[in-house]
Scaffold this motif. Sequence first.
Motif, short mmCIF file in Angstrom:
data_model
loop_
_atom_site.label_atom_id
_atom_site.label_comp_id
_atom_site.label_asym_id
_atom_site.label_seq_id
_atom_site.Cartn_x
_atom_site.Cartn_y
_atom_site.Cartn_z
N LYS A 230 -52.15 25.84 65.01
CA LYS A 230 -51.13 24.86 64.66
C LYS A 230 -51.48 24.12 63.38
CE LYS A 230 -51.17 22.72 68.66
NZ LYS A 230 -50.80 21.79 69.74
N CYS A 231 -52.75 24.17 63.00
CA CYS A 231 -53.23 23.43 61.83
C CYS A 231 -52.84 24.18 60.55
CB CYS A 231 -54.74 23.25 61.90
SG CYS A 231 -55.39 22.12 60.66
N LEU A 232 -52.08 23.52 59.69
CA LEU A 232 -51.69 24.11 58.42
C LEU A 232 -52.87 24.08 57.45
CD1 LEU A 232 -48.18 22.42 58.16
CD2 LEU A 232 -48.67 24.78 58.80
N SER A 233 -52.88 25.01 56.51
CA SER A 233 -54.03 25.20 55.63
C SER A 233 -54.22 24.03 54.67
CB SER A 233 -53.86 26.49 54.82
OG SER A 233 -52.82 26.33 53.88
N GLU A 234 -55.43 23.95 54.12
CA GLU A 234 -55.71 22.92 53.12
C GLU A 234 -54.81 23.09 51.90
OE1 GLU A 234 -59.82 22.90 52.16
OE2 GLU A 234 -60.46 22.19 54.13
N ASP A 235 -54.56 24.34 51.48
CA ASP A 235 -53.69 24.59 50.33
C ASP A 235 -52.28 24.07 50.60
OD1 ASP A 235 -55.68 25.74 48.84
OD2 ASP A 235 -55.14 27.82 49.36
N TRP A 236 -51.78 24.34 51.81
CA TRP A 236 -50.43 23.88 52.15
C TRP A 236 -50.36 22.36 52.07
CZ3 TRP A 236 -47.62 20.61 55.04
CH2 TRP A 236 -46.26 20.85 55.18
N TRP A 237 -51.33 21.70 52.66
CA TRP A 237 -51.31 20.24 52.68
C TRP A 237 -51.57 19.64 51.30
CZ3 TRP A 237 -49.19 16.79 55.51
CH2 TRP A 237 -48.96 17.01 56.88
N GLU A 238 -52.44 20.25 50.51
CA GLU A 238 -52.69 19.76 49.15
C GLU A 238 -51.40 19.77 48.34
OE1 GLU A 238 -55.30 18.62 47.48
OE2 GLU A 238 -57.09 19.09 48.65
N ASN A 239 -50.67 20.89 48.41
CA ASN A 239 -49.41 21.01 47.68
C ASN A 239 -48.37 20.03 48.20
OD1 ASN A 239 -50.39 23.08 46.03
ND2 ASN A 239 -49.76 24.69 47.46
N PHE A 240 -48.31 19.92 49.52
CA PHE A 240 -47.32 19.03 50.12
C PHE A 240 -47.62 17.57 49.76
CE2 PHE A 240 -45.65 16.37 53.55
CZ PHE A 240 -44.32 16.79 53.58
N TYR A 241 -48.87 17.17 49.87
CA TYR A 241 -49.24 15.79 49.58
C TYR A 241 -48.97 15.44 48.11
CZ TYR A 241 -52.10 11.70 48.61
OH TYR A 241 -52.53 10.46 48.19
N THR A 242 -49.30 16.36 47.20
CA THR A 242 -49.05 16.12 45.78
C THR A 242 -47.56 15.91 45.51
OG1 THR A 242 -50.98 17.43 45.13
CG2 THR A 242 -49.30 17.07 43.45
N SER A 243 -46.74 16.77 46.11
CA SER A 243 -45.29 16.65 45.95
C SER A 243 -44.77 15.35 46.57
CB SER A 243 -44.58 17.85 46.59
OG SER A 243 -44.97 19.06 45.98
N LEU A 244 -45.29 15.02 47.74
CA LEU A 244 -44.86 13.80 48.44
C LEU A 244 -45.21 12.57 47.60
CD1 LEU A 244 -43.63 13.25 51.32
CD2 LEU A 244 -45.96 12.67 52.03
N LYS A 245 -46.40 12.57 47.05
CA LYS A 245 -46.86 11.43 46.24
C LYS A 245 -46.01 11.27 44.99
CE LYS A 245 -51.13 9.43 44.47
NZ LYS A 245 -52.59 9.65 44.23
N ASN A 246 -45.67 12.40 44.36
CA ASN A 246 -44.86 12.35 43.14
C ASN A 246 -43.41 11.95 43.43
OD1 ASN A 246 -47.04 13.15 41.58
ND2 ASN A 246 -46.53 15.33 41.69
N GLN A 247 -42.92 12.37 44.58
CA GLN A 247 -41.52 12.12 44.93
C GLN A 247 -41.29 10.69 45.39
OE1 GLN A 247 -39.25 14.49 44.52
NE2 GLN A 247 -37.44 13.53 45.42
N TYR A 248 -42.28 10.09 46.06
CA TYR A 248 -42.10 8.77 46.67
C TYR A 248 -43.08 7.76 46.09
CZ TYR A 248 -39.22 11.50 49.81
OH TYR A 248 -38.26 12.35 50.30
#
Length: 360
Positions: A230-248
């Motif tokens: 169930k744990c998503l990869s570090e790459d997935w989360w790194e990309n998601f967090y970067t996008s989230l930070k830039n968007q919000y």
Amino acid sequence: MGVLNKINVFRRGLMRNLTKNIGKPKSESGIILVDKTEIKRVLICRPNARLGNLLLISPLVKEVAETFPNCKIDLFVKGPLAPIIFENYDVVYKTIHLPKKPFKNLLEYINVWISIRKQPYDMAINVDQNSSSGRLAVRFSKAKYKFYGDLENDRQQTKSDYEHIAKYPVYNFRHYLTKLGLKESNKIVEPIDLKLTPFELSEGKKILSTLNSNNSKKTICIFTFATGTKCLSEDWWENFYTSLKNQYTDYNIIEILPIENVSQIAFKAPTFYSKDIREIGSLIANTEIFIGADSGMMHLASSVQTPTVGLFSVSNLKKYEPYDNCSIGVEVENCSKNDYFKIVNGILNNGRLKTYSRAV
């Protein structure tokens, strides 16, 4: 798979086969419940130690309490979490705990079953029909009314949300009551609920203020861990967090850490670590949205009525997705970045449909 795990799997399979016919036929022919006030002591059986699974029985606890307002409820569980989760449920009288390793705690294990047999329960309810220990506990009790968790005639097809693990025990229980002569309720199933106090919420707000550099901003909460596949990869989360930070940019972003104290984004966001689930819940309750994979922490966020986005990669979404208060489960494989932002924007723009009273 190790030898002990193989033995455990074999043991569980054997017990399910041995207990699957306990309690059948499902209906109690000729038994009618004339006066609901006669139900004064109820046993609810969910012998499981996981945070999520225990939180997910809170709608059933509330349903039983509303149906039988004069009753006290005992919970048959595993592990130490149930007393913490149901701390503010006045209707919960006590919790009965099976040891996690019965063969190493044989005397304790035997005493648990003796205590169930000794208590004069009026009603015993098994939450999960596939739980052999739950079925045995109901059978072993002296309760007049016994419900083993089974449902007749594929009635799940009448409810679009029947598959959900917090809801089908309520639907099954309601149908069981019709066998006792009571009218079946059509109320919406209650949300899962940790029942935080105003003091706990106030303390959570104080903790949150220490994590954020700018407390004029609202906060997005993420949880990057989950067990096994169930744990998503570090790459997935790194990309998601970067996008989230830039968007919000107008929001603070914090990360709740798991008990393993690990981060899939290398601790890049302000983090909070605690082993106290009520403290963690009080912190999450003061944030605007929670984003994380299917896990006990996801259900904890949902239980404090914070809008929750559950990220599903392998789990059954219909069975485990967060619900109520704008919460939603999404399948990661079918969701693009733009889809995530649409979902998050929709939640942030609409706000909470209902919430705990926050401390000023």
